[in-house]
Design a protein around this motif. Structure first.
Motif, PDB file in Angstrom:
ATOM      1  N   THR A   1       6.615  27.095  10.330  1.00  0.00           N
ATOM      2  CA  THR A   1       6.494  27.653   8.990  1.00  0.00           C
ATOM      3  C   THR A   1       7.627  28.643   8.761  1.00  0.00           C
ATOM      4  O   THR A   1       8.119  29.273   9.692  1.00  0.00           O
ATOM      5  CB  THR A   1       5.143  28.363   8.788  1.00  0.00           C
ATOM      6  OG1 THR A   1       5.004  29.380   9.794  1.00  0.00           O
ATOM      7  CG2 THR A   1       3.992  27.381   8.884  1.00  0.00           C
ATOM      8  N   ALA A   2       8.025  28.788   7.505  1.00  0.00           N
ATOM      9  CA  ALA A   2       9.119  29.689   7.156  1.00  0.00           C
ATOM     10  C   ALA A   2       8.584  31.078   6.823  1.00  0.00           C
ATOM     11  O   ALA A   2       7.417  31.247   6.470  1.00  0.00           O
ATOM     12  CB  ALA A   2       9.891  29.128   5.964  1.00  0.00           C
ATOM     13  N   GLY A   3       9.459  32.060   6.945  1.00  0.00           N
ATOM     14  CA  GLY A   3       9.098  33.402   6.493  1.00  0.00           C
ATOM     15  C   GLY A   3       9.346  34.510   7.484  1.00  0.00           C
ATOM     16  O   GLY A   3       9.385  35.680   7.098  1.00  0.00           O
ATOM     17  N   GLY A   4       9.466  34.204   8.771  1.00  0.00           N
ATOM     18  CA  GLY A   4       9.713  35.261   9.753  1.00  0.00           C
ATOM     19  C   GLY A   4       8.669  36.353   9.695  1.00  0.00           C
ATOM     20  O   GLY A   4       7.490  36.114   9.949  1.00  0.00           O
ATOM     21  N   GLY A   5       9.093  37.557   9.329  1.00  0.00           N
ATOM     22  CA  GLY A   5       8.184  38.690   9.280  1.00  0.00           C
ATOM     23  C   GLY A   5       7.361  38.793   8.020  1.00  0.00           C
ATOM     24  O   GLY A   5       6.725  39.823   7.786  1.00  0.00           O
ATOM     25  N   ALA A   6       7.350  37.764   7.194  1.00  0.00           N
ATOM     26  CA  ALA A   6       6.580  37.817   5.943  1.00  0.00           C
ATOM     27  C   ALA A   6       5.830  36.497   5.742  1.00  0.00           C
ATOM     28  O   ALA A   6       6.040  35.787   4.762  1.00  0.00           O
ATOM     29  CB  ALA A   6       7.501  38.106   4.763  1.00  0.00           C
ATOM     30  N   ARG A   7       4.961  36.194   6.684  1.00  0.00           N
ATOM     31  CA  ARG A   7       4.174  34.957   6.602  1.00  0.00           C
ATOM     32  C   ARG A   7       2.688  35.267   6.524  1.00  0.00           C
ATOM     33  O   ARG A   7       2.234  36.333   6.944  1.00  0.00           O
ATOM     34  CB  ARG A   7       4.437  34.082   7.835  1.00  0.00           C
ATOM     35  CG  ARG A   7       5.773  33.380   7.827  1.00  0.00           C
ATOM     36  CD  ARG A   7       5.986  32.580   9.089  1.00  0.00           C
ATOM     37  NE  ARG A   7       6.225  33.450  10.231  1.00  0.00           N
ATOM     38  CZ  ARG A   7       6.112  33.065  11.490  1.00  0.00           C
ATOM     39  NH1 ARG A   7       5.725  31.828  11.773  1.00  0.00           N
ATOM     40  NH2 ARG A   7       6.372  33.899  12.467  1.00  0.00           N
TER      41      ARG A   7
ATOM     42  N   LEU B   1      15.952  23.771   3.274  1.00  0.00           N
ATOM     43  CA  LEU B   1      15.245  24.488   4.338  1.00  0.00           C
ATOM     44  C   LEU B   1      14.622  23.478   5.271  1.00  0.00           C
ATOM     45  O   LEU B   1      13.922  22.553   4.835  1.00  0.00           O
ATOM     46  CB  LEU B   1      14.158  25.390   3.750  1.00  0.00           C
ATOM     47  CG  LEU B   1      13.155  25.987   4.740  1.00  0.00           C
ATOM     48  CD1 LEU B   1      13.829  27.028   5.641  1.00  0.00           C
ATOM     49  CD2 LEU B   1      11.981  26.635   4.002  1.00  0.00           C
ATOM     50  N   THR B   2      14.870  23.647   6.575  1.00  0.00           N
ATOM     51  CA  THR B   2      14.281  22.774   7.585  1.00  0.00           C
ATOM     52  C   THR B   2      13.550  23.632   8.597  1.00  0.00           C
ATOM     53  O   THR B   2      14.155  24.530   9.209  1.00  0.00           O
ATOM     54  CB  THR B   2      15.362  21.944   8.311  1.00  0.00           C
ATOM     55  OG1 THR B   2      16.117  21.208   7.347  1.00  0.00           O
ATOM     56  CG2 THR B   2      14.720  20.980   9.299  1.00  0.00           C
ATOM     57  N   THR B   3      12.251  23.382   8.777  1.00  0.00           N
ATOM     58  CA  THR B   3      11.481  24.100   9.786  1.00  0.00           C
ATOM     59  C   THR B   3      11.390  23.258  11.058  1.00  0.00           C
ATOM     60  O   THR B   3      11.708  22.071  11.064  1.00  0.00           O
ATOM     61  CB  THR B   3      10.074  24.423   9.265  1.00  0.00           C
ATOM     62  OG1 THR B   3       9.421  23.201   8.883  1.00  0.00           O
ATOM     63  CG2 THR B   3      10.128  25.355   8.061  1.00  0.00           C
ATOM     64  N   GLY B   4      10.954  23.894  12.134  1.00  0.00           N
ATOM     65  CA  GLY B   4      10.874  23.198  13.408  1.00  0.00           C
ATOM     66  C   GLY B   4      12.235  22.801  13.951  1.00  0.00           C
ATOM     67  O   GLY B   4      12.353  21.857  14.733  1.00  0.00           O
TER      68      GLY B   4
ATOM     69  N   MET C   1       4.530  38.653  21.091  1.00  0.00           N
ATOM     70  CA  MET C   1       4.932  38.681  19.684  1.00  0.00           C
ATOM     71  C   MET C   1       6.090  37.725  19.402  1.00  0.00           C
ATOM     72  O   MET C   1       6.196  37.159  18.307  1.00  0.00           O
ATOM     73  CB  MET C   1       5.315  40.106  19.278  1.00  0.00           C
ATOM     74  CG  MET C   1       4.139  41.064  19.158  1.00  0.00           C
ATOM     75  SD  MET C   1       3.063  40.709  17.749  1.00  0.00           S
ATOM     76  CE  MET C   1       4.079  41.292  16.396  1.00  0.00           C
ATOM     77  N   ALA C   2       6.958  37.535  20.385  1.00  0.00           N
ATOM     78  CA  ALA C   2       8.107  36.647  20.185  1.00  0.00           C
ATOM     79  C   ALA C   2       7.709  35.181  20.080  1.00  0.00           C
ATOM     80  O   ALA C   2       8.532  34.350  19.678  1.00  0.00           O
ATOM     81  CB  ALA C   2       9.121  36.833  21.311  1.00  0.00           C
ATOM     82  N   GLU C   3       6.474  34.857  20.404  1.00  0.00           N
ATOM     83  CA  GLU C   3       6.042  33.460  20.308  1.00  0.00           C
ATOM     84  C   GLU C   3       6.021  32.983  18.866  1.00  0.00           C
ATOM     85  O   GLU C   3       6.244  31.801  18.595  1.00  0.00           O
ATOM     86  CB  GLU C   3       4.653  33.291  20.939  1.00  0.00           C
ATOM     87  CG  GLU C   3       4.637  33.491  22.450  1.00  0.00           C
ATOM     88  CD  GLU C   3       3.236  33.381  23.028  1.00  0.00           C
ATOM     89  OE1 GLU C   3       2.312  32.965  22.289  1.00  0.00           O
ATOM     90  OE2 GLU C   3       3.052  33.727  24.210  1.00  0.00           O
ATOM     91  N   HIS C   4       5.710  33.884  17.932  1.00  0.00           N
ATOM     92  CA  HIS C   4       5.705  33.467  16.532  1.00  0.00           C
ATOM     93  C   HIS C   4       6.889  34.024  15.746  1.00  0.00           C
ATOM     94  O   HIS C   4       7.043  33.734  14.570  1.00  0.00           O
ATOM     95  CB  HIS C   4       4.381  33.832  15.841  1.00  0.00           C
ATOM     96  CG  HIS C   4       4.137  35.298  15.691  1.00  0.00           C
ATOM     97  ND1 HIS C   4       3.308  35.994  16.518  1.00  0.00           N
ATOM     98  CD2 HIS C   4       4.598  36.195  14.789  1.00  0.00           C
ATOM     99  CE1 HIS C   4       3.270  37.258  16.147  1.00  0.00           C
ATOM    100  NE2 HIS C   4       4.046  37.416  15.105  1.00  0.00           N
ATOM    101  N   ASN C   5       7.719  34.841  16.411  1.00  0.00           N
ATOM    102  CA  ASN C   5       8.964  35.300  15.806  1.00  0.00           C
ATOM    103  C   ASN C   5       9.893  35.708  16.942  1.00  0.00           C
ATOM    104  O   ASN C   5       9.707  36.767  17.545  1.00  0.00           O
ATOM    105  CB  ASN C   5       8.729  36.473  14.854  1.00  0.00           C
ATOM    106  CG  ASN C   5       9.960  36.802  14.024  1.00  0.00           C
ATOM    107  OD1 ASN C   5      11.083  36.612  14.454  1.00  0.00           O
ATOM    108  ND2 ASN C   5       9.745  37.294  12.812  1.00  0.00           N
ATOM    109  N   ALA C   6      10.856  34.866  17.239  1.00  0.00           N
ATOM    110  CA  ALA C   6      11.718  35.093  18.406  1.00  0.00           C
ATOM    111  C   ALA C   6      12.497  36.394  18.322  1.00  0.00           C
ATOM    112  O   ALA C   6      12.977  36.907  19.339  1.00  0.00           O
ATOM    113  CB  ALA C   6      12.702  33.923  18.554  1.00  0.00           C
ATOM    114  N   ASN C   7      12.623  36.965  17.109  1.00  0.00           N
ATOM    115  CA  ASN C   7      13.334  38.238  16.961  1.00  0.00           C
ATOM    116  C   ASN C   7      12.580  39.411  17.573  1.00  0.00           C
ATOM    117  O   ASN C   7      13.170  40.441  17.889  1.00  0.00           O
ATOM    118  CB  ASN C   7      13.581  38.544  15.479  1.00  0.00           C
ATOM    119  CG  ASN C   7      14.626  37.639  14.866  1.00  0.00           C
ATOM    120  OD1 ASN C   7      15.117  36.722  15.513  1.00  0.00           O
ATOM    121  ND2 ASN C   7      14.972  37.893  13.621  1.00  0.00           N
TER     122      ASN C   7
END
Length: 476
Positions: free
Chosen positions: A34-40, A232-235, A396-402
């Motif tokens: 899914t897209a959005g990083g820190g805003a999902r 936009l391409t996810t995955g 936490m990095a599992e859903h946002n690698a940053n």
């Protein structure tokens, strides 16, 4: 493609939208599904009618940031509800401290309201200058130098032991809770800057909650990107450098794995020394009803800081910075349904969003710690908890690698990083790698859902790579 953006957080999408509106062919690649990083926003696994914000939940900068002000989210159908209460601090030995959008009401309820008015009143009348300076590129002359000087004096005051000039334990807690959003030792200039900006916005645009969750902001950005020919391409995990110009909405250290031996040796060594900050552990609750607060005014507060007094919060942040778990950690909480009733499902269940500040890479489940803090201020809280979902800092990095080690600021929450960027460079959004740029929260102006790092990086790319010197209009 003319431009590839790696990562679809708010900064990456801000960069992508800016480039696409300048007439370039743009693609965004996102490793997550899914897209959005820190805003999902995502449905609870057991109660799908309850939706949790994955990272950010409350968005003062969705109205205050120059990027989002120009992008104009409300005109795009994103409803941002700013409730009468911006945030509140429960206190153990006195009534809670409450920051209302109404500055005068806030001052009336504080023990020494004149002191709070002295600190934030002049800034609230020039909130655009406060935000423009603190979210500026740190390379341009600031607007309204007199206001900036007054802001600087207040930051020096609240960022040093002189912070005692703010009178009243309730006011001190109220400011410190906001300053603690940076997850840094206090007092410090970094924390003081965050406190001044977010505290000022609390009395102007407020601390709005996006109806439908933070995903609504991301969806508006994606819709605009696609409307201007972007893709936009996810995955799509990036393990090799994409062709053409690339903007990375990633931790700077990601470049080590992507470019490997192609990195200039000096830059590779600098990235190898890059340090991340303390982390957060996320605990999402599903509640069966309203929280039974001892202080009934808290029932109207969508955002809460449960760190106790200024002394307790400063001690906790010092512990975390030293790699120790605080006995009473700083906990941020949000109840989005108070501004967005549709977040309550048909059975009356609603989400409670919380972060607990912890040492970097902490593997500990903080559910009981957070629950006990709520019980301190709302006896009977346990009785309304239907479910709790904990993501420790080390996951936490599992859903946002940053979010390396749980650091949601991507290592950028310091005065030095806000000025210099990930490595000391005249232009911190550029790298010594040809056609490669950074646009994440690791670059100025640092963390937060404001889109400014993406805008500044896009500005650099447009000028250097395509000879475009005027930023495109972002209005709908």
């Amino acid at each position: 493609m003319d431009v590839t953006v790696v990562g679809s957080g708010p900064n990456g999408l801000a960069a992508a939208v800016t480039c696409a509106r300048a007439g370039l062919r743009v693609q965004v690649l996102e490793a997550q599904p899914t897209a959005g990083g820190g805003a999902r926003t995502a449905a609870d696994p057991e109660f799908p009618g309850v939706r949790h914000d994955i990272c950010s939940a409350v968005h003062p900068l969705a109205l205050g940031s120059p990027f989002f002000a120009a992008f104009d989210l409300p005109a795009r159908g994103v409803e941002l509800v700013s409730p009468p209460v911006s945030y509140a601090n429960p206190l153990t030995d006195r009534p809670a401290a409450v920051a209302y959008r109404d500055l005068e009401r806030t001052c009336t309820e504080l023990e020494h309201g004149k002191s709070w008015r002295r600190l934030l009143g002049p800034m609230a009348s020039r909130d655009d200058t406060v935000v423009a300076f603190l979210l500026g590129d740190k390379r341009s002359l600031p607007p309204r130098p007199v206001t900036v000087a007054r802001l600087g004096l207040r930051m020096l005051e609240q960022g040093t032991p002189a912070w005692r000039l703010l009178r009243g334990e309730d006011a001190r807690a109220l400011f410190t809770g906001v300053a603690a959003h940076t997850i840094s030792p206090m007092p410090s200039l970094t924390a003081a800057g965050a406190g001044m900006m977010l505290g000022t916005l609390a009395h102007t645009v407020g601390w709005p909650v996006p109806v439908g969750g933070s995903q609504a902001i991301v969806d508006a950005l994606i819709a605009d990107l696609r409307a201007h020919g972007g893709e936009l391409t996810t995955g799509a995990e990036v393990t090799q450098p994409p062709a053409g110009v690339v903007l990375y909405d990633t931790a700077p250290t990601a470049l080590l794995d992507i470019y490997r031996d192609a990195l200039p040796p000096r830059y590779a060594r600098a990235l190898g020394r890059y340090s991340f900050g303390a982390g957060v552990t996320k605990v999402d609750f599903v509640l069966s009803g309203e929280i039974p607060w001892t202080d009934p005014r808290l029932a109207d507060a969508p955002t809460l800081h449960l760190g106790g007094s200024r002394t307790q919060m400063a001690r906790a942040e010092a512990d975390v910075a030293a790699g120790r778990h605080a006995q009473w950690p700083m906990v941020l909480a949000a109840l989005p349904h108070l501004a967005d009733p549709d977040r309550v499902d048909a059975a009356g269940r609603r989400p409670l969003w919380t972060y607990a500040h912890v040492p970097a890479g902490s593997p500990l489940d903080q559910t009981e710690t957070v629950t006990a803090l709520f019980e301190r201020f709302a006896p009977g809280f346990r009785d309304i908890v239907l479910a709790a979902r904990c993501v420790p800092a080390d996951r936490m990095a599992e859903h946002n690698a940053n979010y390396v080690g749980g650091d949601i600021g991507v290592g950028g929450n310091s005065v030095w990083r806000a000025l210099a960027g990930p490595t000391p460079r005249v232009n911190p959004w550029a790298t010594p790698i040809p056609k490669a740029y950074l646009c994440s929260a690791a670059t100025p102006p640092g963390g937060g859902v404001h889109g400014m790092a993406g805008l500044y990086a896009a500005r650099t790319v447009l000028r250097r790579e395509f000879g475009i010197t005027e930023l495109p209009d972002l209005a709908p």
